[in-house]
Design an enzyme around this catalytic site. Structure first.
Site, short mmCIF file in Angstrom:
data_model
loop_
_atom_site.label_atom_id
_atom_site.label_comp_id
_atom_site.label_asym_id
_atom_site.label_seq_id
_atom_site.Cartn_x
_atom_site.Cartn_y
_atom_site.Cartn_z
N TYR A 148 6.75 8.73 11.16
CA TYR A 148 6.62 8.46 9.67
C TYR A 148 7.12 9.36 8.61
CZ TYR A 148 3.70 7.21 5.41
OH TYR A 148 3.34 6.69 4.22
N LYS A 152 10.14 8.23 6.26
CA LYS A 152 9.90 8.54 4.80
C LYS A 152 10.81 9.37 4.17
CE LYS A 152 6.53 5.54 3.99
NZ LYS A 152 6.90 4.31 3.14
P1 NAI Z 1 -1.76 -0.73 3.64
O1 NAI Z 1 -1.58 -0.32 5.11
O2 NAI Z 1 -2.84 -0.64 3.08
O3 NAI Z 1 -0.74 -2.12 3.37
C1 NAI Z 1 0.49 -2.10 3.83
C2 NAI Z 1 0.97 -3.54 3.65
O4 NAI Z 1 2.06 -3.87 4.38
C3 NAI Z 1 -0.21 -4.59 4.41
O5 NAI Z 1 -0.58 -5.77 3.46
C4 NAI Z 1 0.68 -5.16 5.64
O6 NAI Z 1 0.22 -6.61 5.80
C5 NAI Z 1 2.01 -5.11 5.17
N1 NAI Z 1 2.93 -5.15 6.24
C6 NAI Z 1 2.87 -4.27 7.37
N2 NAI Z 1 3.98 -4.64 8.28
C7 NAI Z 1 4.97 -5.37 7.32
C8 NAI Z 1 6.18 -5.94 7.64
N3 NAI Z 1 6.58 -5.94 8.93
N4 NAI Z 1 6.49 -6.88 6.76
C9 NAI Z 1 5.85 -7.20 5.74
N5 NAI Z 1 4.77 -6.47 5.16
C10 NAI Z 1 4.07 -5.71 6.20
O7 NAI Z 1 -0.75 0.54 3.04
P2 NAI Z 1 -0.77 1.23 1.52
O8 NAI Z 1 -1.57 2.42 1.97
O9 NAI Z 1 -1.00 0.45 0.44
O10 NAI Z 1 0.72 1.81 1.48
C11 NAI Z 1 1.83 1.35 0.86
C12 NAI Z 1 3.01 2.16 1.11
O11 NAI Z 1 2.81 3.28 0.39
C13 NAI Z 1 3.40 2.29 2.46
O12 NAI Z 1 4.92 2.36 2.57
C14 NAI Z 1 2.95 3.70 2.80
O13 NAI Z 1 3.71 4.21 3.63
C15 NAI Z 1 3.23 4.37 1.09
N6 NAI Z 1 2.40 5.35 1.09
C16 NAI Z 1 0.95 5.29 1.04
C17 NAI Z 1 0.02 6.38 0.88
C18 NAI Z 1 -1.56 6.34 0.89
O14 NAI Z 1 -2.16 7.29 0.65
N7 NAI Z 1 -1.98 5.05 1.05
C19 NAI Z 1 0.54 7.64 0.83
C20 NAI Z 1 1.92 7.86 0.86
C21 NAI Z 1 2.78 6.60 0.82
#
Ligand code: NAI
Length: 260
Positions: A148, A152
């Site tokens: 990760y 990132k």
């Molecule tokens: P989440 O896990 O709630 O949602 C991720 C979404 O991506 C889901 O709807 C899933 O179905 C979709 N997904 C997964 N693999 C996929 C693929 N191969 N193709 C298309 N869609 C796919 O994630 P969240 O928490 O909303 O995070 C969103 C972004 O922000 C991510 O890149 C994460 O790494 C980044 N992020 C999130 C943080 C947090 O605190 N939640 C902190 C730092 C970064």
């Protein structure tokens, strides 16, 4: 001029909040996700033109098909948000190489391929804006999260390089680094005991986790004309998490004068 945004991983969490924000701002939105059912459910709630597209960012055929379907239905894509991301946790010395490859495929190669497919169309049109989702883990290490953290950090490098390559041709590329945001990703980690909630809040000067809408607001700004001279940058949205460098807090007033 009318705008059309494609957001990957938009069925839930930060991506869904971004879809809602952009739709409220009058942007037509393609909700691109592997979870088609949830993507369709969200799309039905959005004001204005919106479309759910099945896109797996690890499968170029689905990226190309999703982009074509979006452009056929909503018009040329002007805004791309590479938000799909996954987290796989495990000790590095015994990590299954397949797990490493899985994270690289979604978090890094997937971002590049979506930039390539959509970016080539933006370059042909001479306009476009891209925002990639990095993380505070782009800047800081964390045990058990080597794939990760590596991917990132890679997103930040990819963002900088693409921005320099495409800036003179009308396409801006920026990244957002969320800190700890109240989404299922963080809630699950707290629930599994992988993150201690009190200890976490001690490290965040704002003393709270962020809301998905606060990340969406930063993304909306970077995509907007207000950011017309902003490219190649990474914006931390983390309640001061990365800025905080002190040891674990004590109850002492750290701001009291030390003068005799
Ligand atoms: P989440 O896990 O709630 O949602 C991720 C979404 O991506 C889901 O709807 C899933 O179905 C979709 N997904 C997964 N693999 C996929 C693929 N191969 N193709 C298309 N869609 C796919 O994630 P969240 O928490 O909303 O995070 C969103 C972004 O922000 C991510 O890149 C994460 O790494 C980044 N992020 C999130 C943080 C947090 O605190 N939640 C902190 C730092 C970064």
């Amino acid at each position: 001029m009318s705008r059309v945004a494609l957001i990957t991983g938009a069925a839930q969490g930060i991506g869904a909040a971004t879809a809602k924000r952009l739709a409220a701002d009058g942007v037509a939105v393609a909700v691109a996700d592997v979870d088609t059912e949830q993507a369709e459910a969200l799309t039905a709630t959005l004001p204005g033109p919106a479309l759910a597209v099945h896109v797996d960012v690890t499968d170029r055929t689905t990226i190309e098909a999703g982009v074509q379907e979006t452009e056929r239905t909503l018009g040329p894509i002007t805004d791309l948000v590479n938000n799909a991301g996954i987290q796989r946790i495990g000790a590095s010395e015994s990590l299954d190489p397949a797990r490493w490859a899985e994270v690289v495929a979604v978090n890094l190669t997937g971002v590049f391929e979506c930039c390539q497919v959509v970016g080539s169309r933006m370059l042909a049109a001479g306009r476009g804006a891209i925002v990639n989702l990095a993380s505070s883990n782009s800047e800081r290490g964390m045990p058990g999260r080597t794939p990760y953290c590596a991917t990132k950090t890679g997103v930040v490098g990819l963002t900088r390089a693409l921005a320099t390559e495409w800036a003179a041709r009308g396409v801006r590329v920026n990244a957002v680094e969320p800190g700890y945001i109240g989404t299922p990703m963080v809630a699950n980690a707290i629930q599994m005991g992988l993150i201690d909630e009190d200890g976490l809040l001690d490290r965040i000067p704002a003393r709270r986790v962020g809301a998905p809408a606060e990340i969406a607001a930063a993304i909306a700004f970077l995509l907007s004309r207000d950011a017309s001279y902003v490219t190649g940058t990474t914006l931390a949205v983390d309640g001061g998490f990365l800025a905080y460098g002190a040891p674990a807090p004590t109850s002492a007033d750290q701001t009291r004068t030390l003068d005799p």
